[in-house]
Design a protein around this motif. Structure first.
Motif, mmCIF file in Angstrom:
data_model
loop_
_atom_site.group_PDB
_atom_site.id
_atom_site.type_symbol
_atom_site.label_atom_id
_atom_site.label_comp_id
_atom_site.label_asym_id
_atom_site.label_seq_id
_atom_site.Cartn_x
_atom_site.Cartn_y
_atom_site.Cartn_z
ATOM 1 N N TYR A 21 -40.173 -8.519 2.378
ATOM 2 C CA TYR A 21 -39.882 -8.203 3.782
ATOM 3 C C TYR A 21 -38.750 -9.086 4.297
ATOM 4 O O TYR A 21 -37.821 -8.615 4.951
ATOM 5 N N PHE A 22 -38.830 -10.385 4.003
ATOM 6 C CA PHE A 22 -37.797 -11.316 4.466
ATOM 7 C C PHE A 22 -36.426 -10.934 3.920
ATOM 8 O O PHE A 22 -35.439 -10.889 4.667
ATOM 9 N N ARG A 30 -31.176 -10.887 4.712
ATOM 10 C CA ARG A 30 -30.059 -10.121 4.141
ATOM 11 C C ARG A 30 -28.841 -11.006 3.926
ATOM 12 O O ARG A 30 -28.133 -10.870 2.927
ATOM 13 N N GLN A 31 -28.617 -11.935 4.851
ATOM 14 C CA GLN A 31 -27.496 -12.869 4.678
ATOM 15 C C GLN A 31 -27.730 -13.767 3.459
ATOM 16 O O GLN A 31 -26.818 -14.014 2.672
ATOM 17 N N LYS A 37 -26.073 -12.943 -4.066
ATOM 18 C CA LYS A 37 -25.300 -11.984 -4.862
ATOM 19 C C LYS A 37 -23.887 -12.495 -5.118
ATOM 20 O O LYS A 37 -23.363 -12.373 -6.227
ATOM 21 N N ASN A 38 -23.249 -13.074 -4.080
ATOM 22 C CA ASN A 38 -21.900 -13.608 -4.246
ATOM 23 C C ASN A 38 -21.883 -14.762 -5.232
ATOM 24 O O ASN A 38 -20.960 -14.877 -6.057
#
Length: 68
Positions: A21-22, A30-31, A37-38
């Motif tokens: 959920y977080f 999401r940030q 991912k980066n």
């Protein structure tokens, strides 16, 4: 093998659900996921760059017939 009781399994499921959920349903999650991912993409680029340099070195050594 030790058996898990219902409370441990339920707690693990709740923690996993909370993490999902977080990451996917909150702005800060999401940030954080985007930064992760980066970071992974940057590390992969670095590994591929090192591999390319190593392969180029091997290719040049093979053309000149220098033992590596």
């Amino acid at each position: 093998m030790e058996k898990r009781n219902s409370a441990e399994i339920l707690l693990a499921a709740l923690l996993l659900g909370g993490a999902i959920y977080f990451l996917f349903y909150t702005e800060s999650g999401r940030q954080w996921l985007d930064r992760l991912k980066n970071l992974a993409a940057d590390q992969l680029d670095k590994w591929l760059e090192d591999l390319e340099a190593h392969l180029l070195k091997l290719e040049l050594a093979d053309e000149i017939k220098i033992p590596v």
